[in-house]
Design a protein around this motif. Structure first.
Motif, PDB file in Angstrom:
ATOM      1  N   MET A   1       0.847  -1.187   0.000  1.00 15.71           N
ATOM      2  CA  MET A   1       0.000   0.000   0.000  1.00 15.71           C
ATOM      3  C   MET A   1       0.882   1.236   0.000  1.00 15.71           C
ATOM      4  N   SER A   2       0.711   2.117  -0.986  1.00 10.77           N
ATOM      5  CA  SER A   2       1.534   3.311  -1.081  1.00 10.77           C
ATOM      6  C   SER A   2       1.091   4.340  -0.057  1.00 10.77           C
ATOM      7  N   GLY A   3       1.928   5.376   0.137  1.00 10.15           N
ATOM      8  CA  GLY A   3       1.604   6.408   1.102  1.00 10.15           C
ATOM      9  C   GLY A   3       0.473   7.305   0.648  1.00 10.15           C
ATOM     10  N   ARG A   4       0.258   7.387  -0.657  1.00  9.35           N
ATOM     11  CA  ARG A   4      -0.796   8.248  -1.181  1.00  9.35           C
ATOM     12  C   ARG A   4      -2.134   7.521  -1.156  1.00  9.35           C
ATOM     13  N   PRO A   5      -3.189   8.154  -0.607  1.00  9.13           N
ATOM     14  CA  PRO A   5      -4.488   7.466  -0.539  1.00  9.13           C
ATOM     15  C   PRO A   5      -5.043   7.199  -1.931  1.00  9.13           C
ATOM     16  N   PRO A   6      -5.756   6.105  -2.109  1.00 11.73           N
ATOM     17  CA  PRO A   6      -6.325   5.778  -3.421  1.00 11.73           C
ATOM     18  C   PRO A   6      -7.350   6.818  -3.850  1.00 11.73           C
ATOM     19  N   SER A   7      -7.490   6.980  -5.136  1.00 18.11           N
ATOM     20  CA  SER A   7      -8.397   7.986  -5.679  1.00 18.11           C
ATOM     21  C   SER A   7      -9.855   7.612  -5.448  1.00 18.11           C
ATOM     22  N   TYR A   8     -10.703   8.595  -5.626  1.00 18.35           N
ATOM     23  CA  TYR A   8     -12.154   8.387  -5.531  1.00 18.35           C
ATOM     24  C   TYR A   8     -12.598   7.283  -6.487  1.00 18.35           C
ATOM     25  N   ASP A   9     -12.153   7.363  -7.733  1.00 15.38           N
ATOM     26  CA  ASP A   9     -12.563   6.381  -8.739  1.00 15.38           C
ATOM     27  C   ASP A   9     -12.107   4.973  -8.380  1.00 15.38           C
ATOM     28  N   LYS A  10     -10.908   4.863  -7.832  1.00 15.04           N
ATOM     29  CA  LYS A  10     -10.383   3.544  -7.488  1.00 15.04           C
ATOM     30  C   LYS A  10     -11.174   2.924  -6.337  1.00 15.04           C
ATOM     31  N   ILE A  11     -11.530   3.745  -5.364  1.00 18.74           N
ATOM     32  CA  ILE A  11     -12.309   3.235  -4.234  1.00 18.74           C
ATOM     33  C   ILE A  11     -13.713   2.846  -4.683  1.00 18.74           C
ATOM     34  N   VAL A  12     -14.316   3.657  -5.536  1.00 19.29           N
ATOM     35  CA  VAL A  12     -15.659   3.341  -6.034  1.00 19.29           C
ATOM     36  C   VAL A  12     -15.644   2.030  -6.819  1.00 19.29           C
ATOM     37  N   ALA A  13     -14.629   1.851  -7.656  1.00 16.15           N
ATOM     38  CA  ALA A  13     -14.530   0.619  -8.447  1.00 16.15           C
ATOM     39  C   ALA A  13     -14.388  -0.602  -7.542  1.00 16.15           C
ATOM     40  N   ALA A  14     -13.556  -0.473  -6.509  1.00 12.28           N
ATOM     41  CA  ALA A  14     -13.361  -1.593  -5.578  1.00 12.28           C
ATOM     42  C   ALA A  14     -14.634  -1.854  -4.776  1.00 12.28           C
ATOM     43  N   ALA A  15     -15.323  -0.777  -4.392  1.00 12.90           N
ATOM     44  CA  ALA A  15     -16.569  -0.929  -3.635  1.00 12.90           C
ATOM     45  C   ALA A  15     -17.618  -1.662  -4.465  1.00 12.90           C
ATOM     46  N   LEU A  16     -17.701  -1.342  -5.742  1.00 14.12           N
ATOM     47  CA  LEU A  16     -18.663  -2.019  -6.618  1.00 14.12           C
ATOM     48  C   LEU A  16     -18.375  -3.518  -6.699  1.00 14.12           C
ATOM     49  N   GLU A  17     -17.103  -3.875  -6.717  1.00 13.01           N
ATOM     50  CA  GLU A  17     -16.737  -5.295  -6.734  1.00 13.01           C
ATOM     51  C   GLU A  17     -17.197  -5.984  -5.449  1.00 13.01           C
ATOM     52  N   VAL A  18     -17.055  -5.281  -4.331  1.00 15.82           N
ATOM     53  CA  VAL A  18     -17.491  -5.846  -3.049  1.00 15.82           C
ATOM     54  C   VAL A  18     -19.010  -5.982  -3.024  1.00 15.82           C
ATOM     55  N   PHE A  19     -19.722  -4.944  -3.444  1.00 11.60           N
ATOM     56  CA  PHE A  19     -21.185  -4.982  -3.437  1.00 11.60           C
ATOM     57  C   PHE A  19     -21.716  -6.142  -4.282  1.00 11.60           C
ATOM     58  N   ASP A  20     -21.031  -6.438  -5.375  1.00  9.92           N
ATOM     59  CA  ASP A  20     -21.471  -7.513  -6.271  1.00  9.92           C
ATOM     60  C   ASP A  20     -21.403  -8.888  -5.606  1.00  9.92           C
ATOM     61  N   GLN A  21     -20.650  -8.993  -4.519  1.00  9.17           N
ATOM     62  CA  GLN A  21     -20.508 -10.277  -3.835  1.00  9.17           C
ATOM     63  C   GLN A  21     -21.636 -10.535  -2.838  1.00  9.17           C
ATOM     64  N   TYR A  22     -22.474  -9.532  -2.619  1.00 14.28           N
ATOM     65  CA  TYR A  22     -23.560  -9.662  -1.648  1.00 14.28           C
ATOM     66  C   TYR A  22     -24.907  -9.516  -2.355  1.00 14.28           C
ATOM     67  N   ASP A  23     -25.903 -10.218  -1.842  1.00 15.10           N
ATOM     68  CA  ASP A  23     -27.246 -10.080  -2.400  1.00 15.10           C
ATOM     69  C   ASP A  23     -28.138  -9.242  -1.493  1.00 15.10           C
ATOM     70  N   THR A  24     -27.501  -8.494  -0.599  1.00 12.98           N
ATOM     71  CA  THR A  24     -28.225  -7.591   0.283  1.00 12.98           C
ATOM     72  C   THR A  24     -27.327  -6.401   0.587  1.00 12.98           C
ATOM     73  N   ALA A  25     -27.907  -5.346   1.134  1.00 10.94           N
ATOM     74  CA  ALA A  25     -27.106  -4.181   1.503  1.00 10.94           C
ATOM     75  C   ALA A  25     -26.158  -4.543   2.644  1.00 10.94           C
ATOM     76  N   ILE A  26     -25.004  -3.892   2.687  1.00  8.95           N
ATOM     77  CA  ILE A  26     -24.041  -4.128   3.755  1.00  8.95           C
ATOM     78  C   ILE A  26     -23.797  -2.818   4.495  1.00  8.95           C
ATOM     79  N   THR A  27     -23.105  -2.889   5.612  1.00  9.81           N
ATOM     80  CA  THR A  27     -22.811  -1.683   6.371  1.00  9.81           C
ATOM     81  C   THR A  27     -21.518  -1.048   5.870  1.00  9.81           C
ATOM     82  N   LEU A  28     -21.347   0.215   6.195  1.00 17.23           N
ATOM     83  CA  LEU A  28     -20.114   0.907   5.824  1.00 17.23           C
ATOM     84  C   LEU A  28     -18.912   0.234   6.477  1.00 17.23           C
ATOM     85  N   ARG A  29     -19.072  -0.187   7.720  1.00 12.99           N
ATOM     86  CA  ARG A  29     -17.984  -0.856   8.429  1.00 12.99           C
ATOM     87  C   ARG A  29     -17.579  -2.146   7.716  1.00 12.99           C
TER      88      ARG A  29
END
Length: 303
Positions: A1-29
């Motif tokens: 993990m680099s010192g620079r935080p990931p971009s908005y687009d990168k986090i959104v893309a990763a979040a979409l991949e996570v959401f696709d693994q669930y068939d229900t809403a999940i918590t932010l945590r």
């Protein structure tokens, strides 16, 4: 993990991949720990707050589904202004529900099994994911949200002794592999026994050190602020992993596999066949009742 935080687009893309693994809403945590486990974001308070801001923006911009996250900490109370336009409307709605009510008939599935099963889950955020599988096998899930309260353990102990009639019970435990997550297993066994539960066993199903190695789950440093950190580190080393880091499909597979290992398939299938036969009998009776009610509604509408 680099010192620079990931971009908005990168986090959104990763979040979409996570959401696709669930068939229900999940918590932010829950999303947060999945991204931490991917080594995309650091495990810090500021990182969590930044993710929260990004998810608000992403939902406002519809970059992610609006209902992908849920807030379980706030409730809406009261039923509001509800009612029916007429008595006929009410009867028709109730009749509609009655028509398919035979599908809800079931019987005690574990009565003839050698043991009863219950699930204790440290993470409330995973409770729907786990209970969706457990419910298919009539197994109740108890999300403890960390160390359970006195009242909650009392409820569990009372359920085991009254509803389960003191029958031998295995409490399947799913928790973090960290100082508290490991100790909760011991705490549950100790307090359930002191609060009246008999003939039971608490069995850790996940997470385990072997599972962490097998699935290559990325570890995080043990929280030194945890009072149990020293004893945990003496046994397991300076690494911990959240249960949330486990792929949801794997978690559900573990739940189902463990339940099936404790079922006498012959007795289970015999009970299923009996239920199906009785459901058919109930359906036939309901059809007779439906005809009578239909006639009554017609006479009410004509009057």
């Amino acid at each position: 993990m680099s010192g620079r935080p990931p971009s908005y687009d990168k986090i959104v893309a990763a979040a979409l991949e996570v959401f696709d693994q669930y068939d229900t809403a999940i918590t932010l945590r829950q999303l947060y720990y999945r991204l931490v486990s991917r080594l995309l974001i650091p495990n810090t308070v500021n990182s969590y707050k930044r993710l929260s801001r990004i998810m608000v923006k992403a939902r406002e911009e519809e970059a992610v589904p609006v209902n992908c996250l849920e807030d379980r900490s706030r409730r809406i109370l009261g039923r509001g202004d509800t009612g029916y336009d007429s008595a006929e409307e009410y009867l028709k709605q109730k009749l509609s529900g009655l028509q398919d009510s035979w599908k809800g008939f079931t019987m005690l599935m574990w009565e003839e099994q050698p043991v009863y099963l219950l699930i204790s889950l440290e993470k409330d955020a995973l409770s729907r994911l786990v209970s969706r599988v457990a419910n298919q096998y009539s197994v109740r899930t108890f999300p403890t949200r960390g160390y359970p309260s006195f009242s909650y353990v009392q409820i569990m102990a009372n359920y085991m002794q009254t509803r389960l009639n003191g029958k031998p019970t295995i409490l399947l435990y799913f928790g973090d592999f960290d100082p508290s997550g490991v100790d909760i297993e011991r705490d549950l066994e100790d307090r359930l026994g002191r609060y009246g539960a008999k003939d039971f066993e608490v069995k850790r199903i996940a997470l385990t050190a072997e599972q962490i190695r097998h699935y290559s789950l990325p570890p995080m440093p043990v929280k030194r602020s945890d009072a149990r950190a020293e004893s945990f580190m003496a046994t397991h080393g300076d690494s911990s992993v959240e249960l949330d880091a486990l792929d949801p499909n794997l978690l559900q597979e573990m739940v189902e596999k463990t339940i099936l290992e404790n079922i006498d398939a012959h007795k289970w299938n015999a009970r299923v066949r009996k239920i199906e036969n009785l459901q058919k009998w109930i359906k036939d009776k309901l059809e007779d009742i439906e005809k009578v009610i239909d006639d009554e509604i017609e006479s009410l509408e004509d009057s």
